[in-house]
Write a protein that holds these residues in place. Structure first.
Motif, PDB file in Angstrom:
ATOM      1  N   LYS A  89      -2.622   4.231  -3.628  1.00 40.90           N
ATOM      2  CA  LYS A  89      -2.089   3.265  -4.588  1.00 40.90           C
ATOM      3  C   LYS A  89      -1.831   1.919  -3.917  1.00 40.90           C
ATOM      4  CE  LYS A  89       1.723   2.418  -7.745  1.00 40.90           C
ATOM      5  NZ  LYS A  89       2.989   2.886  -8.278  1.00 40.90           N
ATOM      6  N   ARG A  90      -2.183   0.863  -4.640  1.00 43.99           N
ATOM      7  CA  ARG A  90      -1.939  -0.492  -4.188  1.00 43.99           C
ATOM      8  C   ARG A  90      -1.166  -1.237  -5.273  1.00 43.99           C
ATOM      9  NH1 ARG A  90      -6.333   1.510  -1.632  1.00 43.99           N
ATOM     10  NH2 ARG A  90      -7.105   0.464   0.240  1.00 43.99           N
ATOM     11  N   SER A  91      -0.188  -1.995  -4.860  1.00 46.64           N
ATOM     12  CA  SER A  91       0.578  -2.826  -5.778  1.00 46.64           C
ATOM     13  C   SER A  91       0.600  -4.232  -5.193  1.00 46.64           C
ATOM     14  CB  SER A  91       1.996  -2.280  -5.929  1.00 46.64           C
ATOM     15  OG  SER A  91       2.732  -3.111  -6.799  1.00 46.64           O
ATOM     16  N   TYR A  92      -0.241  -5.112  -5.725  1.00 44.29           N
ATOM     17  CA  TYR A  92      -0.458  -6.429  -5.141  1.00 44.29           C
ATOM     18  C   TYR A  92      -0.272  -7.549  -6.160  1.00 44.29           C
ATOM     19  CZ  TYR A  92      -2.939  -4.053  -1.282  1.00 44.29           C
ATOM     20  OH  TYR A  92      -3.275  -3.264  -0.219  1.00 44.29           O
ATOM     21  N   TYR A  93       0.048  -8.690  -5.627  1.00 47.78           N
ATOM     22  CA  TYR A  93       0.148  -9.945  -6.374  1.00 47.78           C
ATOM     23  C   TYR A  93      -0.788 -10.918  -5.667  1.00 47.78           C
ATOM     24  CZ  TYR A  93       2.348 -14.230  -8.132  1.00 47.78           C
ATOM     25  OH  TYR A  93       2.595 -15.441  -8.702  1.00 47.78           O
ATOM     26  N   VAL A  94      -1.722 -11.509  -6.400  1.00 47.03           N
ATOM     27  CA  VAL A  94      -2.707 -12.416  -5.815  1.00 47.03           C
ATOM     28  C   VAL A  94      -2.641 -13.757  -6.524  1.00 47.03           C
ATOM     29  CG1 VAL A  94      -5.141 -12.784  -5.257  1.00 47.03           C
ATOM     30  CG2 VAL A  94      -4.232 -10.453  -5.325  1.00 47.03           C
ATOM     31  N   SER A  95      -2.568 -14.824  -5.751  1.00 52.71           N
ATOM     32  CA  SER A  95      -2.632 -16.172  -6.324  1.00 52.71           C
ATOM     33  C   SER A  95      -3.773 -16.940  -5.665  1.00 52.71           C
ATOM     34  CB  SER A  95      -1.309 -16.915  -6.118  1.00 52.71           C
ATOM     35  OG  SER A  95      -1.056 -17.093  -4.733  1.00 52.71           O
ATOM     36  N   GLY A  96      -4.316 -17.889  -6.391  1.00 52.41           N
ATOM     37  CA  GLY A  96      -5.371 -18.729  -5.854  1.00 52.41           C
ATOM     38  C   GLY A  96      -6.779 -18.300  -6.203  1.00 52.41           C
ATOM     39  N   LEU A  97      -6.927 -17.379  -7.134  1.00 50.80           N
ATOM     40  CA  LEU A  97      -8.262 -16.977  -7.590  1.00 50.80           C
ATOM     41  C   LEU A  97      -8.625 -17.830  -8.798  1.00 50.80           C
ATOM     42  CD1 LEU A  97      -8.124 -13.076  -7.364  1.00 50.80           C
ATOM     43  CD2 LEU A  97      -9.277 -14.664  -5.826  1.00 50.80           C
ATOM     44  N   ASP A  98      -9.415 -18.844  -8.577  1.00 45.53           N
ATOM     45  CA  ASP A  98      -9.838 -19.740  -9.653  1.00 45.53           C
ATOM     46  C   ASP A  98      -8.648 -20.259 -10.449  1.00 45.53           C
ATOM     47  OD1 ASP A  98     -12.526 -19.340  -8.949  1.00 45.53           O
ATOM     48  OD2 ASP A  98     -12.637 -17.561 -10.217  1.00 45.53           O
ATOM     49  N   LEU A 137       0.895  -1.148   0.000  1.00 42.25           N
ATOM     50  CA  LEU A 137       0.000   0.000   0.000  1.00 42.25           C
ATOM     51  C   LEU A 137       0.940   1.206   0.000  1.00 42.25           C
ATOM     52  CD1 LEU A 137      -3.047   0.801   0.457  1.00 42.25           C
ATOM     53  CD2 LEU A 137      -2.520   0.795   2.884  1.00 42.25           C
ATOM     54  N   ILE A 138       0.817   2.080  -0.993  1.00 43.49           N
ATOM     55  CA  ILE A 138       1.808   3.137  -1.201  1.00 43.49           C
ATOM     56  C   ILE A 138       1.149   4.511  -1.071  1.00 43.49           C
ATOM     57  CG2 ILE A 138       3.499   4.085  -2.818  1.00 43.49           C
ATOM     58  CD1 ILE A 138       3.402   1.161  -4.114  1.00 43.49           C
ATOM     59  N   CYS A 139       1.480   5.206   0.002  1.00 40.67           N
ATOM     60  CA  CYS A 139       0.923   6.534   0.257  1.00 40.67           C
ATOM     61  C   CYS A 139       1.776   7.588  -0.436  1.00 40.67           C
ATOM     62  CB  CYS A 139       0.887   6.810   1.759  1.00 40.67           C
ATOM     63  SG  CYS A 139      -0.150   5.667   2.696  1.00 40.67           S
ATOM     64  N   HIS A 140       1.119   8.625  -0.939  1.00 40.79           N
ATOM     65  CA  HIS A 140       1.830   9.705  -1.613  1.00 40.79           C
ATOM     66  C   HIS A 140       1.805  11.015  -0.829  1.00 40.79           C
ATOM     67  CE1 HIS A 140       2.818   7.450  -5.160  1.00 40.79           C
ATOM     68  NE2 HIS A 140       1.583   7.013  -5.223  1.00 40.79           N
ATOM     69  N   SER A 141       1.161  10.999   0.343  1.00 44.35           N
ATOM     70  CA  SER A 141       1.098  12.226   1.148  1.00 44.35           C
ATOM     71  C   SER A 141       0.985  11.860   2.623  1.00 44.35           C
ATOM     72  CB  SER A 141      -0.119  13.064   0.738  1.00 44.35           C
ATOM     73  OG  SER A 141      -1.312  12.412   1.140  1.00 44.35           O
ATOM     74  N   ASP A 142       1.247  12.854   3.458  1.00 40.56           N
ATOM     75  CA  ASP A 142       1.083  12.654   4.899  1.00 40.56           C
ATOM     76  C   ASP A 142      -0.379  12.405   5.248  1.00 40.56           C
ATOM     77  OD1 ASP A 142       3.814  12.963   5.276  1.00 40.56           O
ATOM     78  OD2 ASP A 142       3.655  15.074   5.852  1.00 40.56           O
ATOM     79  N   ASP A 143      -1.299  13.006   4.505  1.00 39.44           N
ATOM     80  CA  ASP A 143      -2.729  12.773   4.750  1.00 39.44           C
ATOM     81  C   ASP A 143      -3.095  11.309   4.504  1.00 39.44           C
ATOM     82  OD1 ASP A 143      -3.170  15.406   5.481  1.00 39.44           O
ATOM     83  OD2 ASP A 143      -3.984  15.996   3.528  1.00 39.44           O
ATOM     84  N   GLU A 144      -2.528  10.711   3.460  1.00 39.61           N
ATOM     85  CA  GLU A 144      -2.788   9.294   3.193  1.00 39.61           C
ATOM     86  C   GLU A 144      -2.196   8.420   4.300  1.00 39.61           C
ATOM     87  OE1 GLU A 144      -3.288   9.228  -1.653  1.00 39.61           O
ATOM     88  OE2 GLU A 144      -1.383   8.528  -0.799  1.00 39.61           O
ATOM     89  N   VAL A 145      -1.001   8.751   4.776  1.00 37.96           N
ATOM     90  CA  VAL A 145      -0.394   8.010   5.887  1.00 37.96           C
ATOM     91  C   VAL A 145      -1.291   8.114   7.116  1.00 37.96           C
ATOM     92  CG1 VAL A 145       1.570   7.903   7.485  1.00 37.96           C
ATOM     93  CG2 VAL A 145       1.965   8.234   5.036  1.00 37.96           C
ATOM     94  N   SER A 146      -1.817   9.299   7.383  1.00 34.82           N
ATOM     95  CA  SER A 146      -2.704   9.503   8.528  1.00 34.82           C
ATOM     96  C   SER A 146      -3.975   8.672   8.414  1.00 34.82           C
ATOM     97  CB  SER A 146      -3.063  10.984   8.676  1.00 34.82           C
ATOM     98  OG  SER A 146      -1.922  11.727   9.012  1.00 34.82           O
ATOM     99  N   ALA A 147      -4.528   8.591   7.200  1.00 34.94           N
ATOM    100  CA  ALA A 147      -5.741   7.793   6.991  1.00 34.94           C
ATOM    101  C   ALA A 147      -5.462   6.314   7.252  1.00 34.94           C
ATOM    102  CB  ALA A 147      -6.280   7.993   5.576  1.00 34.94           C
ATOM    103  N   VAL A 148      -4.356   5.804   6.738  1.00 33.15           N
ATOM    104  CA  VAL A 148      -4.000   4.407   6.981  1.00 33.15           C
ATOM    105  C   VAL A 148      -3.825   4.180   8.478  1.00 33.15           C
ATOM    106  CG1 VAL A 148      -2.256   2.611   6.637  1.00 33.15           C
ATOM    107  CG2 VAL A 148      -2.970   4.043   4.714  1.00 33.15           C
ATOM    108  N   SER A 149      -3.081   5.038   9.134  1.00 36.19           N
ATOM    109  CA  SER A 149      -2.828   4.886  10.568  1.00 36.19           C
ATOM    110  C   SER A 149      -4.112   4.926  11.386  1.00 36.19           C
ATOM    111  CB  SER A 149      -1.881   5.985  11.060  1.00 36.19           C
ATOM    112  OG  SER A 149      -0.630   5.882  10.430  1.00 36.19           O
ATOM    113  N   ALA A 150      -5.043   5.778  10.996  1.00 40.79           N
ATOM    114  CA  ALA A 150      -6.298   5.927  11.740  1.00 40.79           C
ATOM    115  C   ALA A 150      -7.241   4.745  11.553  1.00 40.79           C
ATOM    116  CB  ALA A 150      -6.997   7.220  11.321  1.00 40.79           C
TER     117      ALA A 150
END
Length: 107
Positions: free
Chosen positions: A84-93, A10-23
């Protein structure tokens, strides 16, 4: 059935985004760990304070998909929808999916 596993960041681009994740993250973790089919769920701040390492394991694709729907509709989902999210998912069908195309779909 195979487990469905998500790993990435999960990639934050601002302090506000970091605050939202933390909260909103503690309650999101609590709710996720209580979901049927959740084997493990971890979101940890990396050495970069704007990047969070994410690791999820669900017993199968249906339980993972239910988690996705719940998370998207939650306070967490609304508060972090533009992060922003950068994910790898396995096991979906039997398929492997990766982001950024998956982007904000996977939480």
């Amino acid at each position: 059935m195979n487990n469905t596993i998500l790993t990435g960041q999960l990639i934050c681009h601002s302090d506000d985004e970091v605050s939202a994740v933390s909260a909103f993250l503690p309650h999101h973790i609590e709710l996720t760990l209580a979901e049927p089919g959740c084997i493990s769920f971890s979101v940890e701040q990396s050495d970069n304070p704007r990047v969070w390492d994410v690791s999820e394991c669900f017993q199968d694709a249906p339980s993972f998909e239910l988690h996705q729907a719940r998370a998207k509709a939650s306070e967490w989902g609304r508060a972090t929808a533009k992060i922003k999210r950068s994910y790898y998912v396995s096991g979906l069908d039997g398929q492997v999916k990766s982001s950024p195309a998956l982007g904000n779909k996977v939480t």
